[in-house]
Write an enzyme that holds these catalytic residues in place. Structure first.
Site, mmCIF file in Angstrom:
data_model
loop_
_atom_site.group_PDB
_atom_site.id
_atom_site.type_symbol
_atom_site.label_atom_id
_atom_site.label_comp_id
_atom_site.label_asym_id
_atom_site.label_seq_id
_atom_site.Cartn_x
_atom_site.Cartn_y
_atom_site.Cartn_z
ATOM 1 N N HIS A 145 0.825 -1.192 0.000
ATOM 2 C CA HIS A 145 0.000 0.000 0.000
ATOM 3 C C HIS A 145 0.873 1.260 0.000
ATOM 4 C CE1 HIS A 145 -3.114 2.666 1.847
ATOM 5 N NE2 HIS A 145 -3.835 2.011 1.000
ATOM 6 N N LYS A 147 3.355 4.269 -0.952
ATOM 7 C CA LYS A 147 3.455 5.159 -2.110
ATOM 8 C C LYS A 147 4.651 6.076 -1.896
ATOM 9 C CE LYS A 147 -1.210 5.097 -0.627
ATOM 10 N NZ LYS A 147 -1.613 3.903 -1.238
ATOM 11 N N ASP A 152 17.275 9.418 -8.396
ATOM 12 C CA ASP A 152 18.745 9.536 -8.422
ATOM 13 C C ASP A 152 19.374 9.257 -7.059
ATOM 14 O OD1 ASP A 152 18.508 10.230 -11.066
ATOM 15 O OD2 ASP A 152 18.798 12.383 -10.750
ATOM 16 N N HIS A 358 -8.061 11.901 1.406
ATOM 17 C CA HIS A 358 -7.288 10.653 1.503
ATOM 18 C C HIS A 358 -6.019 10.856 2.348
ATOM 19 C CE1 HIS A 358 -5.072 7.300 -0.775
ATOM 20 N NE2 HIS A 358 -6.145 6.713 -0.321
ATOM 21 N N LYS A 360 -3.118 11.150 5.165
ATOM 22 C CA LYS A 360 -2.678 10.199 6.192
ATOM 23 C C LYS A 360 -1.504 10.807 6.954
ATOM 24 C CE LYS A 360 -4.008 6.751 2.820
ATOM 25 N NZ LYS A 360 -5.385 6.755 3.176
ATOM 26 N N ASP A 365 2.513 19.041 18.783
ATOM 27 C CA ASP A 365 3.222 20.290 19.042
ATOM 28 C C ASP A 365 4.721 20.134 18.792
ATOM 29 O OD1 ASP A 365 2.401 18.677 21.452
ATOM 30 O OD2 ASP A 365 4.027 19.824 22.352
HETATM 31 C C1 NAG Z 1 -7.904 3.086 2.516
HETATM 32 O O1 NAG Z 1 -9.222 2.777 2.796
HETATM 33 C C2 NAG Z 1 -10.093 2.897 1.718
HETATM 34 C C3 NAG Z 1 -11.493 2.686 2.218
HETATM 35 O O2 NAG Z 1 -11.600 1.510 2.947
HETATM 36 C C4 NAG Z 1 -9.730 1.920 0.644
HETATM 37 O O3 NAG Z 1 -10.618 2.064 -0.474
HETATM 38 C C5 NAG Z 1 -8.341 2.200 0.197
HETATM 39 O O4 NAG Z 1 -7.917 1.228 -0.721
HETATM 40 C C6 NAG Z 1 -7.422 2.229 1.372
HETATM 41 N N1 NAG Z 1 -6.149 2.645 0.949
HETATM 42 C C7 NAG Z 1 -5.738 3.596 0.128
HETATM 43 C C8 NAG Z 1 -6.028 3.577 -1.318
HETATM 44 O O5 NAG Z 1 -5.071 4.491 0.541
#
Ligand code: NAG
Ligand code: NAG
Ligand code: NAG
Ligand code: NAG
Length: 432
Positions: A145, A147, A152, A358, A360, A365
């Site tokens: 998952h 990214k 370089d 989206h 994350k 502080d």
């Molecule tokens: C994060 O959660 C969503 C909803 O459950 C999901 O569709 C997604 O694939 C997950 N991850 C991503 C793409 O960041």
């Protein structure tokens, strides 16, 4: 033969030259964002777009580009729509194709299931990229998952955006680019090499060979100067089975950043669930939830969660969030939760898997934490993700820190008209 005097003098001159050069080569860090079409903030807080940052990284690449990715849909063939806003993704794909013919381009991607589109991957392979599938389902019962990009062996990008055209124009994303920082790029390279290795094997090594191990972690971070500001930096990784010697597992990183906060913990994530979201049996998983309640109760740390609300929001998330948000008692307990909704017009509604926040990241502080994982158990236990943690608390700097910039992003979103307080009556359907 130089006398020791002249040798000494040339050493001094040499060290001055090196000092001068090291002043010229400054590592710098830039927050980057995708703001979905039509989303308007009444705020001066803006950052370079992820699209521009990716174009910059591609055009600057001299010898190599390594990309860790979940899936590839940079053209809108996948949706059978003709979306003008797919143009940025399509351009990125074209540029990556051209680059693949010129420099080493390596792509690690989660092994796509039968139904996932393969067109981009085929295009990149045909253009000369070396693409390898990592079968995380088989290796850890998770997915790849992560990214990030490494250019370089010097510049890195890490953040929430997938290799998806929507991640540039229709989904709200946040990441960071660090330029001219070979030490950090080398360390992220070790995480990439682990994925690369896993693409060729059927089991995760019980003990990772020495070359994957790192000296840099939450206890002994890398000491860098970012934009001229003293910074302690490290990269965390999940799941724990992918962490070689020395690497801080992502969960430990999250827990320690929360524990270290003195005044506040602000969290902006798409999903927040104290469960194993994808397990076949119901499994409660409250490591992060407990830590938040603990710091709120024991040390009166202010906790704010900004969570995403959209069509596909898991309904069970709402009562768990209501439970957190009920921890309110004058100045003694201060946990607040808001839901962020990206507004959608009828045309945008046609675009599947779009119009959502989206992000994350977490900011306290003291520290900025920029990650790639949703916040439920699966992402820390069996899914591959990683995060960049930047700590500039010891710096005496007048220029803004990453922490301050990230806090401003959080406050912009929190105060915006797109955020709604959650309360005991909140239903998902009323808000998004
Ligand atoms: C994060 O959660 C969503 C909803 O459950 C999901 O569709 C997604 O694939 C997950 N991850 C991503 C793409 O960041
Ligand atoms: C934007 O914010 C300023 C200052 O808070 C306020 O005066 C102004 O009315 C706001 N504009 C909009 C369109 O919300
Ligand atoms: C940040 O750095 C300070 C000072 O060096 C240190 O005391 C603190 O533990 C660090 N915080 C985190 C979360 O690493
Ligand atoms: C670092 O410098 C870049 C380029 O001037 C700037 O865009 C960025 O905002 C700076 N980052 C921080 C944390 O000050």
């Amino acid at each position: 033969m130089p006398t020791s005097g002249t040798l000494f003098e040339s050493l001094i001159i040499l060290s001055h030259v090196t000092m001068f050069l090291s002043l010229l080569v400054v590592d710098w860090i830039v927050l980057v964002e995708s703001i979905p079409e039509g989303l308007v903030f009444n705020s001066s807080t803006t950052h370079q777009s992820i699209y521009e940052a990716w174009l910059n990284l591609i055009s600057g690449a001299q010898s190599s580009l390594d990309i860790a990715s979940f899936y590839w849909t940079l053209t809108n063939d996948d949706t059978h729509t003709h979306e003008a806003t797919a143009n940025q993704g399509e351009q990125i794909l074209q540029e990556l194709g051209q680059l693949s013919g010129k420099v080493s381009v390596r792509i690690a991607v989660d092994k796509p299931s039968e139904r996932k589109p393969m067109d981009d991957i085929k295009f990149l392979t045909d253009s000369g990229a070396d693409v390898r599938m990592v079968n995380m389902r088989e290796l850890t019962s998770g997915v790849l998952h992560t990214k990030f990009w490494i250019v370089d062996k010097k510049h890195i990008y890490i953040g929430s955006a997938n290799m998806d055209w929507r991640s540039l124009t229709q989904v709200k994303e946040l990441g960071a680019v660090v330029y001219d920082c070979s030490c950090l790029a080398k360390d992220l390279g070790k995480i990439f090499e682990a994925y690369w290795y896993l693409s060729q094997t059927k089991t995760v090594p019980a003990q990772w060979p020495e070359k994957y191990s790192t000296l840099y972690n939450k206890d002994t971070p890398m000491q860098l100067s970012l934009n001229g500001t003293d910074s302690s930096v490290y990269l965390s990784s999940s799941p724990p089975s992918l962490c070689a010697e020395g690497r801080t597992p992502d969960l430990q990183s999250v827990l320690s950043v929360i524990a270290d906060a003195q005044q506040f913990v602000y969290i902006a994530v798409m999903n927040y669930l104290p469960t194993m979201e994808y397990s076949s049996h119901k499994r409660y998983w409250a490591d992060i939830d407990t830590q938040l309640r603990r710091v709120a109760y024991e040390r009166s740390v202010r906790v704010r969660l900004l969570i995403s609300c959209w069509d596909s929001t898991n309904p069970i998330m709402i009562p768990f969030l209501r439970s957190l948000a009920s921890l309110q008692d004058k100045s003694k307990l201060d946990v607040q939760v808001r839901l962020f909704t990206v507004p959608t017009n009828p045309r945008q509604k046609q675009i599947p898997y779009a119009r959502v926040n989206h992000n994350k990241y977490m900011v306290t502080d003291k520290v900025a934490y920029i990650g790639t994982s949703n916040w439920s158990g699966d992402y820390f236990v069996n899914t591959a993700g990683s995060a960049l943690v930047v700590n500039q608390t010891s710096a005496q700097s007048i220029s803004p820190t990453v922490q301050e910039q990230l806090q401003a992003v959080f406050e912009r979103d929190w105060e915006s008209s797109y955020s709604t307080d959650i309360n005991h009556r909140t239903n998902r359907k009323d808000i998004c």
